[in-house]
Design a protein around this motif. Sequence first.
Motif, short mmCIF file in Angstrom:
data_model
loop_
_atom_site.label_atom_id
_atom_site.label_comp_id
_atom_site.label_asym_id
_atom_site.label_seq_id
_atom_site.Cartn_x
_atom_site.Cartn_y
_atom_site.Cartn_z
N ASP A 83 -17.84 -67.25 -28.54
CA ASP A 83 -16.85 -67.59 -28.16
C ASP A 83 -16.63 -69.17 -28.62
OD1 ASP A 83 -17.95 -68.94 -26.00
OD2 ASP A 83 -16.41 -68.60 -25.18
N PHE A 84 -16.95 -69.92 -29.47
CA PHE A 84 -17.52 -70.87 -29.97
C PHE A 84 -15.96 -72.08 -30.02
CE2 PHE A 84 -17.00 -74.77 -33.74
CZ PHE A 84 -17.58 -75.32 -32.94
N ASN A 85 -15.44 -71.00 -31.73
CA ASN A 85 -14.12 -70.58 -32.09
C ASN A 85 -13.13 -70.88 -31.40
OD1 ASN A 85 -12.51 -70.92 -34.52
ND2 ASN A 85 -11.92 -68.48 -34.64
N GLU A 86 -12.96 -69.49 -30.38
CA GLU A 86 -11.67 -70.08 -29.58
C GLU A 86 -12.11 -70.93 -28.45
OE1 GLU A 86 -9.47 -66.54 -26.33
OE2 GLU A 86 -11.13 -66.02 -28.32
N ARG A 87 -12.71 -71.11 -27.72
CA ARG A 87 -12.67 -72.49 -26.77
C ARG A 87 -13.01 -73.44 -27.12
NH1 ARG A 87 -17.63 -72.02 -21.47
NH2 ARG A 87 -16.14 -73.80 -20.66
N GLY A 92 -9.32 -77.27 -28.67
CA GLY A 92 -9.21 -78.38 -28.28
C GLY A 92 -10.24 -78.67 -27.16
N GLU A 93 -11.45 -78.02 -27.04
CA GLU A 93 -12.53 -78.42 -26.10
C GLU A 93 -13.46 -79.10 -26.48
OE1 GLU A 93 -14.33 -75.84 -22.73
OE2 GLU A 93 -11.91 -75.23 -23.04
N LEU A 94 -13.70 -79.28 -27.96
CA LEU A 94 -14.41 -80.13 -28.62
C LEU A 94 -14.19 -81.47 -28.88
CD1 LEU A 94 -17.31 -80.15 -30.65
CD2 LEU A 94 -15.40 -79.67 -32.62
N ASP A 95 -13.04 -81.67 -28.05
CA ASP A 95 -12.24 -83.09 -27.76
C ASP A 95 -12.88 -84.14 -26.91
OD1 ASP A 95 -10.85 -82.58 -30.17
OD2 ASP A 95 -8.54 -82.72 -29.03
N ARG A 96 -13.10 -83.02 -25.99
CA ARG A 96 -14.13 -83.52 -24.84
C ARG A 96 -15.47 -84.15 -25.22
NH1 ARG A 96 -17.14 -80.41 -21.77
NH2 ARG A 96 -16.03 -78.17 -22.25
N ALA A 166 -20.72 -70.09 -36.50
CA ALA A 166 -19.90 -71.21 -35.76
C ALA A 166 -19.22 -72.26 -36.45
CB ALA A 166 -20.45 -71.90 -34.51
N CYS A 167 -20.05 -73.21 -38.04
CA CYS A 167 -20.10 -74.40 -37.55
C CYS A 167 -18.98 -73.59 -38.92
CB CYS A 167 -20.60 -74.52 -39.12
SG CYS A 167 -21.97 -75.06 -38.12
N VAL A 168 -18.30 -72.07 -39.34
CA VAL A 168 -17.48 -71.59 -40.07
C VAL A 168 -15.91 -72.45 -39.32
CG1 VAL A 168 -16.11 -69.91 -41.00
CG2 VAL A 168 -18.47 -70.24 -41.39
N SER A 169 -15.68 -72.47 -38.10
CA SER A 169 -14.82 -72.86 -37.62
C SER A 169 -14.36 -73.69 -37.71
CB SER A 169 -14.48 -72.35 -35.50
OG SER A 169 -15.41 -71.29 -35.98
N PHE A 170 -15.12 -74.93 -38.25
CA PHE A 170 -14.77 -76.48 -38.46
C PHE A 170 -13.72 -76.39 -39.95
CE2 PHE A 170 -18.59 -77.55 -36.04
CZ PHE A 170 -18.36 -78.23 -35.39
N GLY A 258 -10.01 -82.86 -34.64
CA GLY A 258 -8.52 -82.57 -33.28
C GLY A 258 -7.67 -81.29 -33.07
N ALA A 259 -7.46 -80.97 -31.71
CA ALA A 259 -6.74 -80.04 -31.80
C ALA A 259 -5.25 -79.85 -32.33
CB ALA A 259 -7.01 -79.31 -29.72
#
Length: 261
Positions: A83-87, A92-96, A166-170, A258-259
Amino acid sequence: MFYVTMFFQYMSQYIKTRLQYRSDLIVEFFSDLMSQAINLVFILVVFGHTQLLGGWSRDEIIFIYGFFLVPYAVFSAFFNIWDFNERYIVRGELDRILTRPIHSLFQIILERLELEALLGAVTGLAVMFYAGTRLNLQLDWFDPILFIIFVIGGALVYGGIFVMLACVSFWADAKTSLMPMMYNISNYGRYPVNIYNTVIRFVLTWILPFAFVGVYPAAFFLEKKEWYIYSFLTPVIGIIFFALSVFLWNQGVKKYRGAGN
């Protein structure tokens, strides 16, 4: 040493958290066990109608399935990024994650540990022992070492492929994901590739090399000498695909902005 220390600290916290809900842990274990049993029953049903499948006996395919469960359990324990893409992207949790002085992929892997999935390796070993006993397989002194190397290689193949997904989400942060479809495709690696046509065999070997998770490394212990070269390629393919996935991840993080709002 810093990363090793962080790994054990995360693991310690995870174990403490999971032990607060022991009933959930037990239910999850039996759920996984039932799922593995259903797959095993499917193999038995198939061989209720034939003696050989692509030149492989029932016990040989059961052995392959048992081997497959071990690297798959390692992958499931440490690469729970479905669930990397959605979460992390959409929410926007990648910002953290990116505000901390530690590699982002390493953090996400540690945040999503599911160590109870390692119990699947116990099931896999039991299945291998059952099939190996029926096949009268003999172990050499170096077999346990090769087994560990092959398992790590298979887990890295799985991890590399799914990290790349998962990298596709970037670059495309839509809520839809290729993960569910890829999980279904990965199931083909549980069975001998020579039962498939040439195109599927090529894909499972060189494009989406799930065959290096199950049939190729297991073929070494089954003394299928014509497959030995593929067996020993397992750790090589694992390192290549995982290294490529880390490279793509680093490039994707540079792309991430960023989100937003």
